[in-house]
Design an enzyme around this catalytic site. Structure first.
Site, short mmCIF file in Angstrom:
data_model
loop_
_atom_site.label_atom_id
_atom_site.label_comp_id
_atom_site.label_asym_id
_atom_site.label_seq_id
_atom_site.Cartn_x
_atom_site.Cartn_y
_atom_site.Cartn_z
N SER A 215 0.95 -1.21 0.21
CA SER A 215 0.05 -0.11 0.08
C SER A 215 1.02 1.24 -0.03
O SER A 215 2.03 1.23 0.29
CB SER A 215 -1.02 0.09 1.26
OG SER A 215 -0.13 0.13 2.28
N LYS A 216 0.00 2.33 -0.29
CA LYS A 216 1.05 3.68 -0.59
C LYS A 216 1.95 3.87 0.76
O LYS A 216 2.85 4.51 0.62
CB LYS A 216 -0.01 4.68 -0.55
CG LYS A 216 -0.70 4.63 -1.93
CD LYS A 216 -2.28 4.63 -1.83
CE LYS A 216 -2.57 3.11 -2.06
NZ LYS A 216 -3.96 2.74 -1.72
N ARG A 217 1.40 3.57 1.89
CA ARG A 217 1.76 3.82 3.25
C ARG A 217 3.40 2.90 3.17
O ARG A 217 4.18 3.55 4.22
CB ARG A 217 1.02 3.38 4.50
CG ARG A 217 -0.41 4.11 4.47
CD ARG A 217 0.03 5.47 5.25
NE ARG A 217 0.27 5.39 6.35
CZ ARG A 217 1.09 6.54 6.89
NH1 ARG A 217 1.27 7.55 6.28
NH2 ARG A 217 1.76 6.49 8.28
N LYS A 218 3.21 1.77 2.81
CA LYS A 218 4.47 1.00 2.70
C LYS A 218 5.61 1.29 1.60
O LYS A 218 6.33 0.36 1.67
CB LYS A 218 4.15 -0.10 2.98
CG LYS A 218 3.31 -0.52 4.18
CD LYS A 218 2.61 -1.72 4.32
CE LYS A 218 1.81 -1.58 5.62
NZ LYS A 218 0.42 -2.34 5.62
#
Length: 446
Positions: A215-218
């Site tokens: 995901s974008k967070r990672k």
RNA sequence: GGCCCUAUCGUCUAGCGGCUAGGACGUCGCCCUCUCACGGCGAAAACCCGGGUUCGAUUCCCGGUAGGGUCACCA
């Protein structure tokens, strides 16, 4: 399986509700490879039935990304332009009694009544053969009479997929593992419509380092982010292919056409694969090193401001660019280093302290000064001021004095840094006048 | 939670009943070397657990555990 006589047709079916995702890119690659391998066709189907979430700019990003990777399609369709095919199928389903219109209160607005279309589900058990996992069974009674259209004119995903796959002659549905649970629904619709079942192959997911869904967070999940960072399409294609597939040999570096030759669904892995940026970086270097020098140089200089000092340095000193190419995997890495001042010596004249100029093995300022003066004396009459010529001129002196005693102070006088390219390269890159000026300036403080 | 999928070094993986469990990335060490980087050489590092089946299980079967996916009038 027997696909004898029928041409292989694969597809990638992205929904334009976000930037081209790296996972979608890999699915596209596997589909493209399979189609090419079997002299088949690869189609791109934009799944934009959800008009509120679909955006043209995302469609453009996806199409550009595919082109950049080199995954040319043989056909491009948009589901938004095929609505009549879905409504025809819907009518047929309702006419045959396989589906029915159901008056219900709207999901989001409970004060409103809507007429959704539901599939009449007998609830039998469905087993399909997955090319990578083998037989997979579901009890479809758990699915109930699921909704296949918001209304008689507004079809939903599962219906559209089934109708399209059949009408476009899709023989192999190669997609992410997250679609496994969609498969029984789609088979149910297929059977209600009397359509043939394609071959299914569900690819393992690409995971974040903590093994959860990427995901974008990672980290970066959009292909365009890697593109902007300066990764080569060759490197990405090679890396994506290796995530969940292997050639069965110990080779790892492949061009896209070599991948076409070796690709096989039987070598696809079942378990999810963690996206490892380090390995991508390695492949980036490998593919970059296979490019001709001119292309490599362009890769690393194209994003530089043409008026900047560093750009001018690179224009007159091939050795300086070669050094940068050797140091960084991507132009993005290089640009970041520039911003952090790693190359400040190209921009401004350093002012090294006595301590910095002092090499640990001979910490005598007088000696340093004397040697720097000798370097100036040797270099001043030099005609050709190239890395090689400079090294040639200084080498015997450096060997006589002890290389560190000569080279360290010279390098620091030129760069002002403990870590930098070698002094000969620096001198060439800086140019004769500036190089001599820097060495002379350093002596003043000794 | 229901259903489904999965399980070999930190990571990507080879293995398809008998192997010193192989390779790659990364890590570490040594060499090269004025520094950094590059390069060369080498090392450490794995079969999730428990039952079976078998003369013999990393490999086959069952169970457990763990992780993941999915449960929309999104795709």
């Amino acid at each position: 399986m027997s696909t004898k006589g029928t041409q292989v047709v694969t597809r990638i079916a992205p929904s334009p509700t976000g930037l081209f995702h790296i996972g979608t890119a890999r699915s596209a690659l596997f589909n493209w490879l399979y189609a090419r391998k079997h002299n088949g066709r690869f189609v791109v189907r934009i799944e934009d039935t959800d008009s509120t979430r679909s955006k043209k700019e995302y469609e453009r990003d996806i199409l550009e990304g595919l082109m950049w990777l080199g995954l040319a399609h043989d056909e491009l369709v948009r589901q938004s332009e095929r609505t009549t095919h879905y409504t025809d199928a819907l009518d047929a389903l309702i006419a045959s009694g396989a589906a029915y219109v159901s008056k219900e209160t709207a999901k989001n607005d409970t004060s409103r009544t809507v007429e959704v279309v539901r599939l009449r589900n007998a609830g039998k058990s469905i087993t399909f053969t997955d090319e990578v996992r083998g037989d997979i069974s579901f009890e479809t009674q758990e699915l109930g009479d699921f909704v296949i259209a918001r209304s008689r004119t507004d079809p939903l995903y599962h219906l559209a997929v089934v109708v399209d796959d059949a009408q476009m002659g899709i023989t192999h549905v190669i997609r992410g593992e997250d679609h496994i649970s969609n498969t029984p629904r789609q088979i149910l619709i297929q059977e209600a419509l009397g359509l043939t079942r394609p071959v299914y192959a569900h690819l393992p997911l690409i995971l974040a380092p903590d093994r959860s869904k990427l995901s974008k967070r990672k980290g970066a999940v959009s292909l365009s982010e890697y593109r902007a960072q300066g990764y080569l399409p060759e490197a990405l294609v090679n890396y994506l292919a290796l995530l969940g597939w292997n050639p069965g040999t110990e080779e790892e570096i492949f061009t896209i056409s070599e991948l076409v030759q070796r690709f096989s669904l039987s070598q696809v892995q079942k378990a999810g694969a963690v996206f490892d940026i380090e390995k991508l970086s390695w492949l980036q270097r490998e593919h970059r090193d296979r490019l001709d020098q001119r292309t490599q140089f362009e890769l690393f200089t194209s994003q530089l401001d043409e008026d900047s000092t560093i750009h001018q340095v690179f224009m007159r000193s091939p050795a300086a660019i070669r050094d940068v190419v050797e140091r960084y995997a991507t132009s993005g890495d290089f640009l970041q280093a520039v911003e952090q001042g790693e190359f400040s010596f190209y921009e401004t004249r350093p002012t090294p302290t006595v301590e910095q100029l002092t090499w640990k093995k001979d910490p005598t300022p007088d000696n340093i000064k004397q040697r720097l003066q000798h370097i100036v004396n040797i270099l001043t009459p030099l005609e050709s001021f190239t890395q090689g010529a400079i090294k040639n001129a200084l080498w015997s002196y450096a060997e006589k004095e002890g290389k560190g005693n000569v080279l360290w102070p010279m390098r620091v006088a030129l760069s002002g840094k403990e870590r930098s390219p070698d002094p000969f390269l620096l001198a060439e890159a800086l140019g004769k006048e500036e190089a001599l000026a820097r060495i002379s300036a350093a002596m003043v403080h000794l």
